[in-house]
Motif scaffolding. Structure first.
Motif, PDB file in Angstrom:
ATOM      1  N   LYS A  82      23.999 -26.586 -52.501  1.00 12.98           N
ATOM      2  CA  LYS A  82      22.543 -26.501 -52.319  1.00 12.98           C
ATOM      3  C   LYS A  82      22.048 -27.692 -51.494  1.00 12.98           C
ATOM      4  N   ALA A  83      20.985 -27.471 -50.739  1.00 14.95           N
ATOM      5  CA  ALA A  83      20.287 -28.533 -50.011  1.00 14.95           C
ATOM      6  C   ALA A  83      21.204 -29.502 -49.272  1.00 14.95           C
ATOM      7  N   PRO A  84      22.152 -28.992 -48.490  1.00 17.08           N
ATOM      8  CA  PRO A  84      22.986 -29.937 -47.742  1.00 17.08           C
ATOM      9  C   PRO A  84      22.214 -30.495 -46.563  1.00 17.08           C
ATOM     10  N   MET A  85      22.647 -31.669 -46.127  1.00 19.68           N
ATOM     11  CA  MET A  85      22.010 -32.271 -44.961  1.00 19.68           C
ATOM     12  C   MET A  85      22.766 -31.770 -43.733  1.00 19.68           C
ATOM     13  N   GLN A  86      22.033 -31.509 -42.657  1.00 21.77           N
ATOM     14  CA  GLN A  86      22.732 -31.073 -41.458  1.00 21.77           C
ATOM     15  C   GLN A  86      23.650 -32.201 -40.962  1.00 21.77           C
ATOM     16  N   PRO A 126      26.373 -42.427 -53.369  1.00 19.32           N
ATOM     17  CA  PRO A 126      26.197 -41.695 -54.624  1.00 19.32           C
ATOM     18  C   PRO A 126      25.410 -40.411 -54.326  1.00 19.32           C
ATOM     19  N   MET A 127      25.460 -39.427 -55.200  1.00 14.96           N
ATOM     20  CA  MET A 127      24.759 -38.146 -54.995  1.00 14.96           C
ATOM     21  C   MET A 127      25.231 -37.483 -53.709  1.00 14.96           C
ATOM     22  N   CYS A 128      26.533 -37.447 -53.531  1.00 12.52           N
ATOM     23  CA  CYS A 128      27.087 -37.054 -52.226  1.00 12.52           C
ATOM     24  C   CYS A 128      26.972 -35.561 -51.938  1.00 12.52           C
ATOM     25  N   GLY A 129      26.705 -34.737 -52.960  1.00 15.73           N
ATOM     26  CA  GLY A 129      26.601 -33.297 -52.720  1.00 15.73           C
ATOM     27  C   GLY A 129      27.858 -32.762 -52.054  1.00 15.73           C
ATOM     28  N   SER A 130      27.683 -32.052 -50.947  1.00 16.29           N
ATOM     29  CA  SER A 130      28.845 -31.462 -50.272  1.00 16.29           C
ATOM     30  C   SER A 130      29.585 -32.468 -49.390  1.00 16.29           C
ATOM     31  N   GLY A 131      29.155 -33.719 -49.418  1.00 18.22           N
ATOM     32  CA  GLY A 131      29.931 -34.787 -48.788  1.00 18.22           C
ATOM     33  C   GLY A 131      29.599 -35.071 -47.329  1.00 18.22           C
ATOM     34  N   THR A 132      28.523 -34.472 -46.841  1.00 13.99           N
ATOM     35  CA  THR A 132      28.234 -34.588 -45.402  1.00 13.99           C
ATOM     36  C   THR A 132      28.127 -36.052 -44.944  1.00 13.99           C
ATOM     37  N   LEU A 133      27.386 -36.860 -45.699  1.00 13.18           N
ATOM     38  CA  LEU A 133      27.192 -38.251 -45.262  1.00 13.18           C
ATOM     39  C   LEU A 133      28.516 -39.021 -45.277  1.00 13.18           C
ATOM     40  N   THR A 151      30.217 -40.223 -54.668  1.00  9.35           N
ATOM     41  CA  THR A 151      30.211 -39.715 -56.050  1.00  9.35           C
ATOM     42  C   THR A 151      29.069 -38.713 -56.227  1.00  9.35           C
ATOM     43  N   ASP A 152      29.205 -37.919 -57.267  1.00 11.72           N
ATOM     44  CA  ASP A 152      28.133 -36.986 -57.620  1.00 11.72           C
ATOM     45  C   ASP A 152      28.311 -36.671 -59.103  1.00 11.72           C
ATOM     46  N   ILE A 153      27.198 -36.331 -59.747  1.00 11.02           N
ATOM     47  CA  ILE A 153      27.273 -36.005 -61.169  1.00 11.02           C
ATOM     48  C   ILE A 153      27.890 -34.622 -61.373  1.00 11.02           C
ATOM     49  N   SER A 154      27.871 -33.821 -60.329  1.00  9.99           N
ATOM     50  CA  SER A 154      28.363 -32.452 -60.456  1.00  9.99           C
ATOM     51  C   SER A 154      29.819 -32.352 -60.000  1.00  9.99           C
ATOM     52  N   CYS A 207      30.370 -38.952 -61.375  1.00  6.37           N
ATOM     53  CA  CYS A 207      29.628 -39.833 -62.284  1.00  6.37           C
ATOM     54  C   CYS A 207      28.141 -39.800 -61.936  1.00  6.37           C
ATOM     55  N   ASP A 208      27.353 -40.336 -62.862  1.00  4.25           N
ATOM     56  CA  ASP A 208      25.940 -40.549 -62.583  1.00  4.25           C
ATOM     57  C   ASP A 208      25.858 -41.572 -61.433  1.00  4.25           C
ATOM     58  N   PHE A 209      24.826 -41.442 -60.598  1.00  7.49           N
ATOM     59  CA  PHE A 209      24.755 -42.362 -59.445  1.00  7.49           C
ATOM     60  C   PHE A 209      24.837 -43.822 -59.872  1.00  7.49           C
ATOM     61  N   SER A 210      24.247 -44.115 -61.059  1.00  6.40           N
ATOM     62  CA  SER A 210      24.172 -45.513 -61.500  1.00  6.40           C
ATOM     63  C   SER A 210      25.549 -46.083 -61.849  1.00  6.40           C
ATOM     64  N   LEU A 217      21.523 -43.100 -50.470  1.00  3.14           N
ATOM     65  CA  LEU A 217      21.298 -42.032 -51.442  1.00  3.14           C
ATOM     66  C   LEU A 217      20.435 -40.937 -50.824  1.00  3.14           C
ATOM     67  N   ASN A 218      20.842 -39.708 -51.035  1.00  2.00           N
ATOM     68  CA  ASN A 218      20.024 -38.560 -50.600  1.00  2.00           C
ATOM     69  C   ASN A 218      19.788 -37.676 -51.827  1.00  2.00           C
ATOM     70  N   PRO A 219      18.810 -38.099 -52.664  1.00  2.00           N
ATOM     71  CA  PRO A 219      18.554 -37.311 -53.879  1.00  2.00           C
ATOM     72  C   PRO A 219      17.732 -36.064 -53.566  1.00  2.00           C
ATOM     73  N   GLU A 220      17.644 -35.181 -54.521  1.00  2.00           N
ATOM     74  CA  GLU A 220      16.713 -34.062 -54.404  1.00  2.00           C
ATOM     75  C   GLU A 220      15.310 -34.648 -54.295  1.00  2.00           C
ATOM     76  N   TYR A 221      14.427 -33.940 -53.604  1.00  2.00           N
ATOM     77  CA  TYR A 221      13.075 -34.481 -53.541  1.00  2.00           C
ATOM     78  C   TYR A 221      12.001 -33.493 -53.938  1.00  2.00           C
TER      79      TYR A 221
HETATM   80  C1  LIG Z   1      20.102 -33.293 -52.037  1.00  2.00           C
HETATM   81  S1  LIG Z   1      21.670 -33.195 -52.747  1.00  2.00           S
HETATM   82  C2  LIG Z   1      22.665 -34.167 -51.658  1.00  2.00           C
HETATM   83  C3  LIG Z   1      23.052 -33.398 -50.450  1.00  2.00           C
HETATM   84  C4  LIG Z   1      24.097 -34.069 -49.605  1.00  2.00           C
HETATM   85  N1  LIG Z   1      23.537 -35.157 -48.795  1.00  2.00           N
HETATM   86  C5  LIG Z   1      24.791 -33.046 -48.724  1.00  2.00           C
HETATM   87  O1  LIG Z   1      24.725 -33.146 -47.506  1.00  2.00           O
HETATM   88  O2  LIG Z   1      25.359 -32.113 -49.268  1.00  2.00           O
HETATM   89  C6  LIG Z   1      21.523 -34.213 -54.156  1.00  2.00           C
HETATM   90  C7  LIG Z   1      22.784 -34.333 -55.005  1.00  2.00           C
HETATM   91  O3  LIG Z   1      22.502 -35.253 -56.057  1.00  2.00           O
HETATM   92  C8  LIG Z   1      23.273 -34.881 -57.198  1.00  2.00           C
HETATM   93  N2  LIG Z   1      22.655 -35.516 -58.380  1.00  2.00           N
HETATM   94  C9  LIG Z   1      21.519 -35.177 -59.030  1.00  2.00           C
HETATM   95  N3  LIG Z   1      21.292 -36.024 -60.056  1.00  2.00           N
HETATM   96  C10 LIG Z   1      22.304 -36.932 -60.062  1.00  2.00           C
HETATM   97  C11 LIG Z   1      22.630 -38.070 -60.848  1.00  2.00           C
HETATM   98  N4  LIG Z   1      21.853 -38.456 -61.873  1.00  2.00           N
HETATM   99  N5  LIG Z   1      23.729 -38.785 -60.538  1.00  2.00           N
HETATM  100  C12 LIG Z   1      24.530 -38.404 -59.503  1.00  2.00           C
HETATM  101  N6  LIG Z   1      24.291 -37.324 -58.731  1.00  2.00           N
HETATM  102  C13 LIG Z   1      23.188 -36.605 -58.981  1.00  2.00           C
HETATM  103  C14 LIG Z   1      23.222 -33.365 -57.185  1.00  2.00           C
HETATM  104  O4  LIG Z   1      24.332 -32.845 -57.902  1.00  2.00           O
HETATM  105  C15 LIG Z   1      23.249 -33.050 -55.676  1.00  2.00           C
HETATM  106  O5  LIG Z   1      24.580 -32.794 -55.279  1.00  2.00           O
END
Ligand SMILES: C[S@@+](CC[C@H](N)C(=O)[O-])C[C@H]1O[C@@H](n2cnc3c(N)ncnc32)[C@H](O)[C@@H]1O
Length: 390
Positions: free
Chosen positions: A176-180, A202-209, A264-267, A292-295, A308-312
């Motif tokens: 979801k919500a990957p960055m181009q 942290p919060m790497c999602g699909s790893g693009t960055l 890293t990512d929590i998911s 892990c959690d971003f922290s 960090l690229n969190p959900e917004y």
């Molecule tokens: C907007 S997406 C990142 C998209 C990424 N830049 C990409 O290109 O795919 C935000 C990510 O933050 C993760 N996330 C949300 N809460 C988190 C937390 N507390 N700790 C670590 N990761 C978290 C989500 O699982 C999601 O993968």
């Protein structure tokens, strides 16, 4: 002289906000800047040069080679002007092409109509000269002709990229919500990170960055990941020289990084996808992944960039829930990232205020239609938490 060696104008398109970084890339490849717009930069070179640009450019979307500029007020005039171009020099009579356009002309309500006019002119011309007509359609995996028609001025380009350059080919599992990819590269280049020091995501999602950072740190041309470009289908394409160029560029890349890349990512699902994507990009061994959690993300000594690229809260996640998370990001920056440059890429400035640290720089980007900021925090020893209204 073949059109491959004739010097011409080249327009490289990009997302809004990206031109300053695209300009730097173009200059560092040794090409001049002729002009710049909101979402493009103009340079010059030959069709052969476009091969190099397609391979190296990280932040651009399409490399367009200008064939003709002309005056045209109506669709019929457009057809006439298009018919005068010697398309038989560029397109095989048994080939395939598609037409794309950006049209700002009062006589045209639907730009697809302009595409049809162009397509008809090209096909009719080739049929007349060669007795056979090429195929056309919407797929952009072969020759792509691009029309830019504003007011009474038309410009016709060969889209040498074909598919946009953001489709690097490694993101098999986008989540979801990957960055181009091109935007991720621009965000990293804007931090000044080129491989020295660590890159923590942290919060790497699909790893693009993390993947784009690895490509940057290793000096790998992102275009090597792709095997297909628009120019490869044009008449006179010199495949042996193209292969030599690719081999040379591949050989020039580094095979080790100076710093570490940690993603890293929590998911668990996200981390698995990111690993697979990194494997497809050939950079998995350069990235340390963790769930892990971003922290809890490990931040080694020595400094570098934390991004960090969190959900917004626009496309996913609830704003209320995210407030606490953004506050936590401020704590993470302050407590664990001393000596680093901290960055937050977000489309929600209200949420960003929750970070509570003074921003040093705010860079405007667009993630699709969403206005975003890359916020920079200086995390030197003793940086202070500021009030939430910063
Ligand atoms: C907007 S997406 C990142 C998209 C990424 N830049 C990409 O290109 O795919 C935000 C990510 O933050 C993760 N996330 C949300 N809460 C988190 C937390 N507390 N700790 C670590 N990761 C978290 C989500 O699982 C999601 O993968």
């Amino acid at each position: 002289m073949s059109f491959w060696t004739r010097k011409g104008r080249i327009v490289i398109t990009c997302a809004k906000g990206v031109p300053p970084f695209l300009k730097q890339e173009i200059l560092s490849l040794g090409f001049p800047i002729l002009s710049g717009g909101m979402a493009e930069v103009e340079t010059e070179g030959t069709m052969e040069d476009t091969q190099k640009l397609n391979l190296f450019i990280r932040t651009g979307q399409r490399v367009l080679f200008l064939l003709e500029s002309f005056g045209a007020r109506t669709p019929d005039e457009l057809y006439k002007r298009m018919s005068r171009i010697s398309w038989e020099e560029y397109i095989q009579e048994d080939g395939y092409f598609s037409v794309t356009s950006s049209v700002f002309n009062p006589t045209i309500k639907d730009s697809r109509f302009a595409n049809v006019k162009c397509k008809d002119a090209i096909v009719d011309r080739i049929k007349e000269k060669k007795g056979r007509r090429p195929d056309t359609g919407p797929e952009r995996n072969k020759i792509v002709v691009h029309l830019h028609w504003r007011g009474n001025t038309g410009q016709v380009f060969l889209d040498t990229s074909g598919e946009p350059l953001s489709r690097r080919g490694y993101r098999m599992i986008p989540l979801k919500a990957p960055m181009q990819e091109t935007l991720a590269a621009a965000a990293i280049l804007s931090t000044g990170w080129t491989g020295d020091g660590s890159f923590i995501n942290p919060m790497c999602g699909s790893g693009t960055l993390a993947i784009e950072a690895a490509l940057i740190g290793l000096d790998r041309a992102p275009g090597l990941l792709r095997g297909n470009y628009g120019f490869m289908h044009l008449k006179g394409f010199d495949e042996p020289s193209w292969k030599v160029l690719r081999r040379k560029i591949r050989a020039e890349a580094k095979d080790r990084l100076n710093g570490r890349i940690i993603a890293t990512d929590i998911s668990q699902q996200a981390v698995e996808a990111a690993k697979k994507n990194a494997m497809t990009a050939g950079v998995d061994r350069f990235i340390e992944f963790g769930i892990c959690d971003f922290s809890e993300t490990p931040v080694p000594n020595g400094g570098g960039v934390v991004l960090l690229n969190p959900e917004y809260g626009e496309r996913m996640g609830e704003t209320e829930k995210l407030k606490e998370a953004y506050r936590g990001m401020g704590d993470f920056f302050k407590k664990k990232c001393q000596g680093y440059k901290g960055y937050l890429f977000t489309g929600n400035l209200d949420l960003a205020k929750r970070v509570g640290l003074r921003t040093k720089r705010r860079i405007l980007f667009y993630n699709g239609p969403i206005e975003c900021r890359l916020l920079e925090y200086d995390l030197y020893e003793g940086s202070r938490r500021r009030e939430a209204n910063d």
